[in-house]
Design a protein around this motif. Structure first.
Motif, PDB file in Angstrom:
ATOM      1  N   ALA A  49       0.872  -1.030   0.046  1.00 37.43           N
ATOM      2  CA  ALA A  49      -0.056  -0.020   0.021  1.00 37.43           C
ATOM      3  C   ALA A  49       0.741   1.115  -0.067  1.00 37.43           C
ATOM      4  CB  ALA A  49      -1.070   0.227   1.225  1.00 37.43           C
ATOM      5  N   THR A  50       1.893   1.084   0.724  1.00 37.46           N
ATOM      6  CA  THR A  50       2.812   2.276   0.698  1.00 37.46           C
ATOM      7  C   THR A  50       3.385   2.603  -0.549  1.00 37.46           C
ATOM      8  OG1 THR A  50       3.445   1.981   3.286  1.00 37.46           O
ATOM      9  CG2 THR A  50       4.993   3.214   1.704  1.00 37.46           C
ATOM     10  N   VAL A  51       3.871   1.515  -1.231  1.00 40.80           N
ATOM     11  CA  VAL A  51       4.315   1.781  -2.451  1.00 40.80           C
ATOM     12  C   VAL A  51       3.390   2.310  -3.581  1.00 40.80           C
ATOM     13  CG1 VAL A  51       5.391   0.528  -4.666  1.00 40.80           C
ATOM     14  CG2 VAL A  51       6.319  -0.036  -2.140  1.00 40.80           C
ATOM     15  N   LYS A  52       2.137   1.500  -3.468  1.00 42.02           N
ATOM     16  CA  LYS A  52       1.033   1.998  -4.231  1.00 42.02           C
ATOM     17  C   LYS A  52       0.735   3.605  -4.304  1.00 42.02           C
ATOM     18  CE  LYS A  52      -1.047  -2.357  -5.337  1.00 42.02           C
ATOM     19  NZ  LYS A  52      -2.331  -3.065  -5.233  1.00 42.02           N
ATOM     20  N   ARG A  53       0.686   4.077  -2.979  1.00 39.56           N
ATOM     21  CA  ARG A  53       0.619   5.270  -3.009  1.00 39.56           C
ATOM     22  C   ARG A  53       1.699   6.231  -3.416  1.00 39.56           C
ATOM     23  NH1 ARG A  53      -1.078   3.635   2.142  1.00 39.56           N
ATOM     24  NH2 ARG A  53       0.940   4.160   3.360  1.00 39.56           N
ATOM     25  N   ALA A  54       3.009   5.811  -3.441  1.00 34.93           N
ATOM     26  CA  ALA A  54       4.223   6.485  -4.141  1.00 34.93           C
ATOM     27  C   ALA A  54       3.784   6.629  -5.483  1.00 34.93           C
ATOM     28  CB  ALA A  54       5.271   5.927  -3.403  1.00 34.93           C
ATOM     29  N   ILE A  55       3.491   5.719  -6.042  1.00 35.40           N
ATOM     30  CA  ILE A  55       3.317   5.463  -7.679  1.00 35.40           C
ATOM     31  C   ILE A  55       2.357   6.336  -8.045  1.00 35.40           C
ATOM     32  CG2 ILE A  55       2.482   3.872  -9.364  1.00 35.40           C
ATOM     33  CD1 ILE A  55       3.572   1.630  -7.794  1.00 35.40           C
ATOM     34  N   ALA A  56       1.052   6.467  -7.338  1.00 39.22           N
ATOM     35  CA  ALA A  56       0.102   7.572  -7.660  1.00 39.22           C
ATOM     36  C   ALA A  56       0.763   8.914  -7.948  1.00 39.22           C
ATOM     37  CB  ALA A  56      -1.113   7.420  -6.442  1.00 39.22           C
ATOM     38  N   LEU A  57       1.839   9.029  -7.140  1.00 36.80           N
ATOM     39  CA  LEU A  57       2.052  10.410  -6.882  1.00 36.80           C
ATOM     40  C   LEU A  57       3.081  10.929  -8.138  1.00 36.80           C
ATOM     41  CD1 LEU A  57       2.289  11.428  -3.069  1.00 36.80           C
ATOM     42  CD2 LEU A  57       0.700  12.148  -4.387  1.00 36.80           C
ATOM     43  N   ILE A  74       7.758  -5.219  -4.538  1.00 40.63           N
ATOM     44  CA  ILE A  74       7.514  -4.842  -5.960  1.00 40.63           C
ATOM     45  C   ILE A  74       6.962  -5.811  -6.688  1.00 40.63           C
ATOM     46  CG2 ILE A  74       9.555  -3.120  -5.692  1.00 40.63           C
ATOM     47  CD1 ILE A  74      11.099  -5.081  -7.790  1.00 40.63           C
ATOM     48  N   THR A  75       7.178  -6.895  -6.539  1.00 37.06           N
ATOM     49  CA  THR A  75       6.514  -7.991  -7.189  1.00 37.06           C
ATOM     50  C   THR A  75       4.968  -7.822  -7.034  1.00 37.06           C
ATOM     51  OG1 THR A  75       8.311  -9.482  -6.902  1.00 37.06           O
ATOM     52  CG2 THR A  75       6.106 -10.451  -7.660  1.00 37.06           C
ATOM     53  N   GLU A  76       4.346  -7.499  -6.042  1.00 32.53           N
ATOM     54  CA  GLU A  76       3.001  -7.436  -5.597  1.00 32.53           C
ATOM     55  C   GLU A  76       2.407  -6.208  -6.135  1.00 32.53           C
ATOM     56  OE1 GLU A  76      -0.872  -9.090  -4.158  1.00 32.53           O
ATOM     57  OE2 GLU A  76       1.151  -9.884  -4.885  1.00 32.53           O
ATOM     58  N   ALA A  77       3.154  -5.049  -6.018  1.00 26.79           N
ATOM     59  CA  ALA A  77       2.739  -3.686  -6.264  1.00 26.79           C
ATOM     60  C   ALA A  77       2.991  -3.055  -7.917  1.00 26.79           C
ATOM     61  CB  ALA A  77       3.744  -2.624  -5.470  1.00 26.79           C
ATOM     62  N   GLY A  78       3.665  -4.286  -8.666  1.00 26.50           N
ATOM     63  CA  GLY A  78       4.292  -3.831  -9.939  1.00 26.50           C
ATOM     64  C   GLY A  78       3.292  -3.979 -10.794  1.00 26.50           C
ATOM     65  N   SER A  79       1.918  -4.553 -10.767  1.00 26.54           N
ATOM     66  CA  SER A  79       0.914  -4.765 -11.494  1.00 26.54           C
ATOM     67  C   SER A  79       0.255  -3.382 -11.921  1.00 26.54           C
ATOM     68  CB  SER A  79      -0.123  -5.665 -11.140  1.00 26.54           C
ATOM     69  OG  SER A  79      -0.647  -5.092  -9.800  1.00 26.54           O
ATOM     70  N   ASP A  80       0.585  -2.326 -11.274  1.00 21.76           N
ATOM     71  CA  ASP A  80       0.001  -0.909 -11.352  1.00 21.76           C
ATOM     72  C   ASP A  80       0.583  -0.650 -13.062  1.00 21.76           C
ATOM     73  OD1 ASP A  80       0.132   2.102 -11.771  1.00 21.76           O
ATOM     74  OD2 ASP A  80      -0.708   1.639  -9.842  1.00 21.76           O
ATOM     75  N   PRO A  81      -0.565   0.059 -13.525  1.00 20.70           N
ATOM     76  CA  PRO A  81      -0.028   0.220 -15.264  1.00 20.70           C
ATOM     77  C   PRO A  81       1.082   1.056 -15.501  1.00 20.70           C
ATOM     78  CG  PRO A  81      -2.596   0.415 -14.671  1.00 20.70           C
ATOM     79  CD  PRO A  81      -2.043   0.126 -13.343  1.00 20.70           C
ATOM     80  N   LYS A  82       0.915   1.960 -14.422  1.00 16.41           N
ATOM     81  CA  LYS A  82       2.359   2.763 -14.460  1.00 16.41           C
ATOM     82  C   LYS A  82       3.681   2.395 -14.512  1.00 16.41           C
ATOM     83  CE  LYS A  82       0.487   7.081 -12.328  1.00 16.41           C
ATOM     84  NZ  LYS A  82       0.653   8.146 -11.301  1.00 16.41           N
ATOM     85  N   VAL A  83       3.790   0.981 -13.924  1.00 17.08           N
ATOM     86  CA  VAL A  83       5.241   0.347 -13.856  1.00 17.08           C
ATOM     87  C   VAL A  83       5.517  -0.350 -15.056  1.00 17.08           C
ATOM     88  CG1 VAL A  83       6.182  -1.420 -12.519  1.00 17.08           C
ATOM     89  CG2 VAL A  83       4.679  -0.016 -11.384  1.00 17.08           C
ATOM     90  N   ALA A  84       6.534   0.247 -15.633  1.00 17.41           N
ATOM     91  CA  ALA A  84       7.223  -0.467 -16.794  1.00 17.41           C
ATOM     92  C   ALA A  84       8.091  -1.683 -16.713  1.00 17.41           C
ATOM     93  CB  ALA A  84       7.955   0.690 -17.584  1.00 17.41           C
ATOM     94  N   GLY A  85       8.920  -1.742 -15.522  1.00 14.17           N
ATOM     95  CA  GLY A  85       9.647  -2.651 -15.184  1.00 14.17           C
ATOM     96  C   GLY A  85       9.984  -2.907 -14.024  1.00 14.17           C
ATOM     97  N   LEU A  86      10.764  -3.924 -13.615  1.00 11.05           N
ATOM     98  CA  LEU A  86      11.136  -4.364 -12.264  1.00 11.05           C
ATOM     99  C   LEU A  86      12.588  -4.591 -12.101  1.00 11.05           C
ATOM    100  CD1 LEU A  86       8.263  -7.115 -11.622  1.00 11.05           C
ATOM    101  CD2 LEU A  86       8.077  -4.592 -10.988  1.00 11.05           C
ATOM    102  N   VAL A  87      13.406  -4.058 -10.917  1.00  9.57           N
ATOM    103  CA  VAL A  87      14.721  -4.098 -11.215  1.00  9.57           C
ATOM    104  C   VAL A  87      14.865  -4.945  -9.569  1.00  9.57           C
ATOM    105  CG1 VAL A  87      16.999  -3.295 -10.858  1.00  9.57           C
ATOM    106  CG2 VAL A  87      15.375  -2.315 -12.436  1.00  9.57           C
ATOM    107  N   TYR A  88      15.321  -6.213  -9.752  1.00 10.93           N
ATOM    108  CA  TYR A  88      15.854  -6.669  -8.303  1.00 10.93           C
ATOM    109  C   TYR A  88      17.075  -6.716  -7.953  1.00 10.93           C
ATOM    110  CZ  TYR A  88      10.957  -8.833  -9.071  1.00 10.93           C
ATOM    111  OH  TYR A  88       9.841  -9.024  -9.205  1.00 10.93           O
ATOM    112  N   VAL A  89      17.420  -6.226  -6.669  1.00  9.52           N
ATOM    113  CA  VAL A  89      18.798  -5.980  -6.077  1.00  9.52           C
ATOM    114  C   VAL A  89      18.928  -7.202  -5.064  1.00  9.52           C
ATOM    115  CG1 VAL A  89      20.753  -4.514  -5.381  1.00  9.52           C
ATOM    116  CG2 VAL A  89      18.756  -3.738  -6.873  1.00  9.52           C
TER     117      VAL A  89
END
Length: 226
Positions: A49-57, A74-89
């Motif tokens: 939820a914290t990450v999704k709030r940040a994505i919205a802004l 990020i695996t769970e939050a990354g389904s948001d349409p704004k997310v173009a890709g995922l980088v795992y460190v």
């Protein structure tokens, strides 16, 4: 994937947004705009939820970058349409029904369980030995002391939070594998990176690769953004 200019950083267990303090100036110098969230580490749902709030802004498409437990987030939050890709460190990349805890338990053993201590509310902290020998062994003594002093306790419930909709099944992924990681075994990292079809680079680093090898982390992010 179209080029993106926004990067949203998600820290892992026992950390806070300052985990990215060495990477943020580097991606800024490359013309990218970075934002680092601070998680509660109380549950996977709370942190998503914290990450999704940040994505919205954030205006426009973005990359999500997650370290350690932050990979589950990020695996769970990354389904948001704004997310173009995922980088795992050096991060967990769960499938449906998996959690950071289940992945760690199912992989080759590390010393992690020996160097964490719970409190009465089932929040866990790293011992000083854990920071020095298991978590951040390639940092300076001063940096390790700061990590120990400022660590954010992790709820056991957060580690047990199961992913329901893995974004890596639909979004391109990149993975930075830390070859000297004593927290998430490098062989487990290799297996996860292969499973999600990530573009993978390997660096000689402890679990906190973004602090010990920030140039390599920033380079991968810039490549992913392009």
């Amino acid at each position: 994937m179209a080029k993106v200019s926004n990067i949203l950083f998600v820290h892992g267990a026992w950390a806070n947004s300052s985990a990215w303090e060495k990477v943020l100036p580097l991606i800024g110098a490359a013309g990218l705009t970075g934002t680092a969230v601070s998680l509660s580490l109380t549950s996977l749902a709370d942190d998503v939820a914290t990450v999704k709030r940040a994505i919205a802004l954030i205006d426009g498409p973005l990359l999500l970058v997650g370290h350690s437990y932050g990979g589950s987030v990020i695996t769970e939050a990354g389904s948001d349409p704004k997310v173009a890709g995922l980088v795992y460190v050096a991060a967990f990349a769960p499938d449906v029904g998996e959690s950071a805890g289940s992945l760690g338990a199912g992989g080759p053993p590390t010393r992690l369980l020996e160097v964490v201590r719970p409190d009465e509310h089932h929040f866990f902290k790293l011992t000083r030995e854990g920071v020095d020998e298991v978590f951040a062994q390639d940092l300076t003594a001063t940096e390790r002391a700061m990590i120990f002093a400022t660590q954010n306790p992790l709820a056991g419930a957060a580690l047990g939070g199961e992913v329901t909709a893995p974004a890596w099944k639909e979004k391109p992924s990149w993975y930075l594998l830390a070859s000297e990681d004593h927290t998430i075994h490098p062989e487990l990292q290799k297996k996860m990176a292969a499973r999600i079809g990530a573009t993978t680079v390997t660096v000689e680093a402890s679990h906190v690769a973004m602090l010990s090898q920030p140039d390599a982390v920033a380079k991968l992010i810039v490549q992913a953004a392009a």
